[in-house]
Write a protein that holds these residues in place. Structure first.
Motif, short mmCIF file in Angstrom:
data_model
loop_
_atom_site.label_atom_id
_atom_site.label_comp_id
_atom_site.label_asym_id
_atom_site.label_seq_id
_atom_site.Cartn_x
_atom_site.Cartn_y
_atom_site.Cartn_z
N ILE A 62 0.85 -1.21 0.00
CA ILE A 62 0.00 0.00 0.00
C ILE A 62 0.88 1.25 0.00
CG2 ILE A 62 -1.56 1.39 1.45
CD1 ILE A 62 -3.21 -0.82 0.47
N LEU A 63 1.92 1.24 0.82
CA LEU A 63 2.82 2.39 0.93
C LEU A 63 3.48 2.68 -0.41
CD1 LEU A 63 3.93 4.33 3.11
CD2 LEU A 63 5.75 2.68 3.54
N MET A 64 3.90 1.63 -1.10
CA MET A 64 4.54 1.79 -2.41
C MET A 64 3.53 2.30 -3.44
SD MET A 64 6.80 -1.71 -2.19
CE MET A 64 7.76 -1.58 -3.67
N ALA A 65 2.31 1.75 -3.39
CA ALA A 65 1.26 2.17 -4.33
C ALA A 65 0.86 3.62 -4.08
CB ALA A 65 0.05 1.26 -4.19
N ALA A 66 0.76 4.00 -2.81
CA ALA A 66 0.34 5.36 -2.47
C ALA A 66 1.33 6.38 -3.02
CB ALA A 66 0.22 5.51 -0.95
N GLN A 67 2.62 6.06 -3.00
CA GLN A 67 3.62 6.98 -3.57
C GLN A 67 3.43 7.12 -5.07
OE1 GLN A 67 7.77 6.45 -1.72
NE2 GLN A 67 6.68 4.64 -0.98
N LYS A 106 -6.21 -1.49 10.92
CA LYS A 106 -6.70 -1.19 9.57
C LYS A 106 -6.21 0.20 9.18
CE LYS A 106 -10.91 -0.78 6.74
NZ LYS A 106 -12.40 -0.89 6.74
N HIS A 107 -5.68 0.33 7.97
CA HIS A 107 -5.20 1.62 7.48
C HIS A 107 -5.77 1.88 6.09
CE1 HIS A 107 -2.25 0.55 10.57
NE2 HIS A 107 -2.12 1.85 10.74
N GLU A 108 -6.26 3.11 5.89
CA GLU A 108 -6.82 3.50 4.60
C GLU A 108 -6.22 4.83 4.17
OE1 GLU A 108 -11.16 4.24 4.39
OE2 GLU A 108 -11.10 2.99 2.59
N VAL A 109 -5.74 4.87 2.93
CA VAL A 109 -5.22 6.12 2.36
C VAL A 109 -6.23 6.57 1.32
CG1 VAL A 109 -3.26 7.27 1.26
CG2 VAL A 109 -2.88 5.26 2.70
N ILE A 110 -6.85 7.74 1.52
CA ILE A 110 -7.93 8.20 0.64
C ILE A 110 -7.42 9.34 -0.24
CG2 ILE A 110 -10.29 9.11 0.55
CD1 ILE A 110 -10.69 8.08 3.40
N PHE A 111 -7.56 9.18 -1.56
CA PHE A 111 -7.19 10.21 -2.53
C PHE A 111 -8.48 10.84 -3.03
CE2 PHE A 111 -2.65 9.32 -3.18
CZ PHE A 111 -2.54 8.06 -2.59
N GLY A 112 -8.72 12.13 -2.68
CA GLY A 112 -9.97 12.79 -3.07
C GLY A 112 -9.77 13.67 -4.30
N LEU A 113 -10.57 13.37 -5.35
CA LEU A 113 -10.53 14.16 -6.58
C LEU A 113 -11.92 14.74 -6.84
CD1 LEU A 113 -8.51 11.45 -8.51
CD2 LEU A 113 -7.63 13.73 -7.93
N PRO A 114 -12.03 15.76 -7.74
CA PRO A 114 -13.34 16.39 -7.92
C PRO A 114 -14.45 15.39 -8.25
CG PRO A 114 -11.64 17.66 -9.03
CD PRO A 114 -10.98 16.40 -8.52
N ASN A 115 -14.17 14.41 -9.11
CA ASN A 115 -15.28 13.56 -9.55
C ASN A 115 -15.11 12.09 -9.18
OD1 ASN A 115 -16.55 15.77 -10.95
ND2 ASN A 115 -14.80 15.62 -12.37
N GLN A 116 -14.10 11.81 -8.36
CA GLN A 116 -13.92 10.40 -7.94
C GLN A 116 -13.03 10.35 -6.70
OE1 GLN A 116 -11.42 8.24 -10.88
NE2 GLN A 116 -11.03 10.27 -11.78
N THR A 117 -13.16 9.23 -5.99
CA THR A 117 -12.36 9.02 -4.78
C THR A 117 -11.65 7.68 -4.91
OG1 THR A 117 -14.00 10.23 -3.50
CG2 THR A 117 -12.45 8.85 -2.26
N ILE A 118 -10.37 7.66 -4.59
CA ILE A 118 -9.61 6.39 -4.64
C ILE A 118 -9.21 6.05 -3.22
CG2 ILE A 118 -7.54 5.25 -5.53
CD1 ILE A 118 -7.51 7.44 -7.75
N ARG A 119 -9.43 4.79 -2.83
CA ARG A 119 -9.12 4.34 -1.46
C ARG A 119 -8.17 3.14 -1.53
NH1 ARG A 119 -13.24 6.10 2.32
NH2 ARG A 119 -14.84 7.31 1.22
#
Ligand SMILES: NC(=O)C1=CN([C@@H]2O[C@H](COP(=O)(O)OP(=O)(O)OC[C@H]3O[C@@H](n4cnc5c(N)ncnc54)[C@H](OP(=O)(O)O)[C@@H]3O)[C@@H](O)[C@H]2O)C=CC1
Ligand SMILES: O=C(O)C1=N[C@H](C(=O)O)C[C@H](O)C1
Length: 278
Positions: A136-141, A195-208
């Motif tokens: 997850i850490l590698m993907a988040a970067q 449990k750990h969640e990294v949330i990427f918020g964009l105008p029209n979509q959210t990536i978790r």
């Protein structure tokens, strides 16, 4: 093949599950387990865990010194105790014993100390030693590089009486350049393991990106994954990302060798066929 000899610091909520994983893995021998207080009830960790055999003699940490390490040699120390465990690393490093520290949050200055120990032996530090969270850490970067304008927040969930903010969440925040004070959201309920969640918020979509440790055995499996790599590593301070990247390189190399071998084979087969018509 010789088994990798392990000495474990800590036999608490996590250490017990870690010990169980090492005892049940045929590549390893759990030689001893050091804990803060002497054990009143059991001589061996295997007894305390209801397992056959006599693995992991339980000793109080007060017995741990250079003489103990010399008389009870191990290849790797695995530390799931607490920050005070670091005080016992130096005599081990002097003897070339390798160290896996899984203490989630160190006092300031301790990381520099680990780096110095890395001049003498191989030291791996991981505040969350599951393979999954490090992927997850590698993907988040990678995601952050592709989506530099995304809002990012971290949610970490643990069992009710975990007092401190997750060391894992702090590492993720630090890696992504986030503010630990405002961009980590902690939830403490029931018996959640982690449990750990990294949330990427964009105008029209959210990536978790989400990782959940379902059992503390996951930490033992991560420690085993790390130990199988660290046993062949030279002096230095390493993290789980180094282990995973090395495994990926090995797999890519194996695949290249296979492809090369199969293309050579096909070429030889083609030459034989063509040779029949000459
Ligand atoms: N990196 C990772 O992936 C993970 C890290 N952790 C970390 O592991 C550590 C332990 O967690 P947890 O098992 O829940 O905690 P517990 O409090 O349940 O267990 C702590 C254990 O360490 C022992 N201990 C305390 N001080 C020392 C010392 N100086 N030397 C040797 N043993 C000592 C205790 O001994 P006694 O039983 O005699 O009191 C106990 O057995 C924490 O730092 C936690 O953050 C936890 C999960 C995953
Ligand atoms: O205390 C725990 O149990 C855990 N602590 C680590 C942390 O603080 O990040 C890792 C894991 O989440 C479990």
């Amino acid at each position: 093949m010789n088994k990798i000899k392990i000495g474990l610091f800590g036999f608490g909520k996590t250490g017990k599950l870690v010990a169980h994983e090492f005892i049940n893995n045929e590549s390893f021998e759990l030689v001893w387990v050091a804990k803060r207080s002497a054990s009143e009830d059991f001589i061996f960790a295997s007894d305390a865990l209801g397992l056959k055999g006599q693995s992991g003699k339980i000793v109080p940490i007060s017995e741990i010194n250079k003489e103990f390490f010399t008389n009870n040699p191990v290849d790797i120390i695995v530390d799931f105790s607490d920050t005070s465990g670091v005080n016992y690393y130096a005599p081990a490093a002097d003897l070339g014993i390798k160290i896996i520290s899984a203490i989630s949050q160190y006092e300031s200055g301790d990381m520099e100390y680990l780096k110095n120990l890395g001049l003498k032996t191989a030291v791996l530090y991981s505040p969350n030693i599951t393979i999954g969270i490090n992927l997850i850490l590698m993907a988040a970067q990678i995601f952050q590089n592709i989506l530099p304008h995304a809002d990012i927040e971290i949610i970490e969930e643990h069992f009710r009486n975990k007092n401190e903010v997750s060391g894992t969440a702090k590492k993720i925040a630090d890696t992504l350049g986030l503010d630990e004070e405002t961009q980590i959201n902690s939830i403490r309920v029931g018996g959640i393991v982690g449990k750990h969640e990294v949330i990427f918020g964009l105008p029209n979509q959210t990536i978790r990106l989400t990782h959940e440790s379902i059992s503390k055995a996951a930490f033992g499996q991560g420690a085993i994954f790390a130990a199988k790599w660290l046993i062949n590593a030279g002096p230095g301070l390493y993290c789980m990302e180094d282990v995973i990247k090395n495994r990926v390189k090995e797999q890519l190399l194996e695949k290249q060798m296979e492809e090369k071998a199969s293309s050579n084979y096909l070429q030889q087969f083609k030459n034989k066929i063509l040779g029949l018509f000459k």
